[in-house]
Enzyme design. Structure first.
Site, PDB file in Angstrom:
ATOM      1  CE1 TYR A 129     -30.701  75.907  19.487  1.00 21.01           C
ATOM      2  CE2 TYR A 129     -28.821  76.496  17.816  1.00 21.01           C
ATOM      3  CZ  TYR A 129     -30.257  76.022  17.907  1.00 21.01           C
ATOM      4  OH  TYR A 129     -31.191  75.856  17.029  1.00 21.01           O
ATOM      5  CE  LYS A 172     -30.831  79.707  17.663  1.00 19.09           C
ATOM      6  NZ  LYS A 172     -31.425  78.985  16.443  1.00 19.09           N
ATOM      7  CD  GLU A 217     -40.253  78.257  14.323  1.00 15.18           C
ATOM      8  OE1 GLU A 217     -39.116  79.066  13.896  1.00 15.18           O
ATOM      9  OE2 GLU A 217     -40.422  77.964  15.639  1.00 15.18           O
ATOM     10  CG  LEU A 259     -36.023  81.194  17.477  1.00 11.27           C
ATOM     11  CD1 LEU A 259     -35.644  81.195  18.919  1.00 11.27           C
ATOM     12  CD2 LEU A 259     -34.952  80.720  16.740  1.00 11.27           C
TER      13      LEU A 259
HETATM   14  N1  PLP Z   1     -37.000  78.716  13.738  1.00 14.96           N
HETATM   15  C1  PLP Z   1     -36.163  78.044  14.200  1.00 14.96           C
HETATM   16  C2  PLP Z   1     -36.725  76.780  14.558  1.00 14.96           C
HETATM   17  C3  PLP Z   1     -34.760  78.070  13.919  1.00 14.96           C
HETATM   18  O1  PLP Z   1     -33.991  76.924  14.680  1.00 14.96           O
HETATM   19  C4  PLP Z   1     -34.133  78.985  13.377  1.00 14.96           C
HETATM   20  C5  PLP Z   1     -32.455  78.963  13.395  1.00 14.96           C
HETATM   21  O2  PLP Z   1     -32.014  78.346  13.620  1.00 14.96           O
HETATM   22  C6  PLP Z   1     -34.984  80.143  12.959  1.00 14.96           C
HETATM   23  C7  PLP Z   1     -36.255  80.104  12.911  1.00 14.96           C
HETATM   24  C8  PLP Z   1     -34.177  81.261  12.180  1.00 14.96           C
HETATM   25  O3  PLP Z   1     -33.563  82.059  13.032  1.00 14.96           O
HETATM   26  P1  PLP Z   1     -32.312  82.954  12.695  1.00 14.96           P
HETATM   27  O4  PLP Z   1     -33.248  83.807  11.798  1.00 14.96           O
HETATM   28  O5  PLP Z   1     -32.173  83.744  13.859  1.00 14.96           O
HETATM   29  O6  PLP Z   1     -31.354  82.207  12.135  1.00 14.96           O
END
Ligand code: PLP
Length: 283
Positions: free
Chosen positions: A33, A146, A180, A204
């Site tokens: 997603y 993701k 994270e 991610l």
């Molecule tokens: N880490 C995880 C586990 C996430 O689910 C997300 C966003 O959904 C992020 C980091 C941040 O990603 P982004 O900056 O692309 O929204």
């Protein structure tokens, strides 16, 4: 107005959308997603999100025409007349009777909907910063994809909220390295250097994370992609998280330990202001 969803190119009210129980997302979270923010009617960093979606799909061998997904996303955002909000897009491998073997060449199911932001959930914390808890990272080892397999993320966020915190910062149980957050990336500032875990299967690679690294470069803030531990996190001068909804948010306490002087630090504020400028410039 009722939220309109686009399912495999067909627009219908989200509340009427029915998806087969044989969708492999339902049995196995066999789906990926993206969530893209919309500011002033424009999709923010759309190309970057689409490219990450392509990478996630390729990593799982799900074949899907991204140019069609891109067209459907734009149509859905227009149909829902979104000005300030977000679009959610999910691509599952498709439908097949439940079996662990991964079927080849299924037709993917593409679900898209977009929503106007009623209010910013982080508004009360933008100036004062958030409180974060610490939680072991219980997720699988391909967090760079993701995927919709988010149960461990949900458990960590739920525990954070029960501790009166807004986000959970996750660490590896074997070496206490920070990875994270439940739905954000994390940075620290120590000795005037911005630090965030490097790109690997453990995190991610957030689009906002990448944007913040670019902002740091433009502001001549020294930034390194290096791991740090739970104790380095607690003793950092500043802690900040990044994500499409959070944008750039200061963290003023971690597992009950005050970070710095307990207020959002100067480096975080500089980066956050630049991020807001970037948003405005993108309109
Ligand atoms: N880490 C995880 C586990 C996430 O689910 C997300 C966003 O959904 C992020 C980091 C941040 O990603 P982004 O900056 O692309 O929204």
């Amino acid at each position: 107005m009722k939220t309109l969803a686009t399912f495999n190119g067909q627009i219908q009210p989200l509340e009427h959308l029915k998806i087969s129980a044989n969708d492999r997302a339902f049995y196995f979270a066999d789906a990926v997603y993206e969530v893209v923010r919309i500011y002033s009617g424009k999709l923010f960093l759309f190309a970057e999100h689409l490219s990450r979606l392509g990478r996630s799909l390729a990593s799982l061998g799900i074949k899907c025409d991204l140019s069609l997904v891109e067209k459907d996303i734009m149509e859905n955002v227009n149909a829902n007349k979104i000005f300030d909000g977000y679009v959610y897009v999910q691509v599952s491998r498709g439908e097949a009777p439940r079996a662990h073997q991964i079927p080849k060449n299924l037709k993917p199911n593409v679900t898209i909907y977009s929503v106007e932001f009623v209010s910013d959930p982080f508004a009360p914390f933008r100036a004062s910063g958030i409180k974060a808890s610490l939680h072991p990272d219980w997720r699988w080892k391909r967090r760079d994809i993701k995927s919709t397999n988010l149960l461990a993320n949900c458990i960590a966020r739920d525990r954070a909220e029960s501790e009166n915190c807004q986000e959970a910062i996750l660490y590896e149980e074997d070496d206490f390295a920070i990875t994270e957050c439940s739905s954000n990336n994390v940075f620290i500032v120590s000795s005037n250097t911005l630090r965030t875990p490097p790109v690997s299967n453990r995190i991610l690679n957030g689009i906002t994370r990448q944007c913040v690294l670019a902002i740091a470069k433009s502001l001549n803030i020294e930034a390194v992609e290096e791991n740090f531990t739970v104790s380095e996190l607690k003793f950092a001068d500043e802690v900040l998280i990044t994500g499409s909804f959070a944008e750039v948010l200061g963290v003023v306490s971690v597992a009950g330990c005050t970070i710095g002087d307990g207020s959002v630090g100067p480096v975080t504020r500089m980066i956050s202001e630049s991020f807001q400028d970037l948003k405005k410039a993108s309109h």
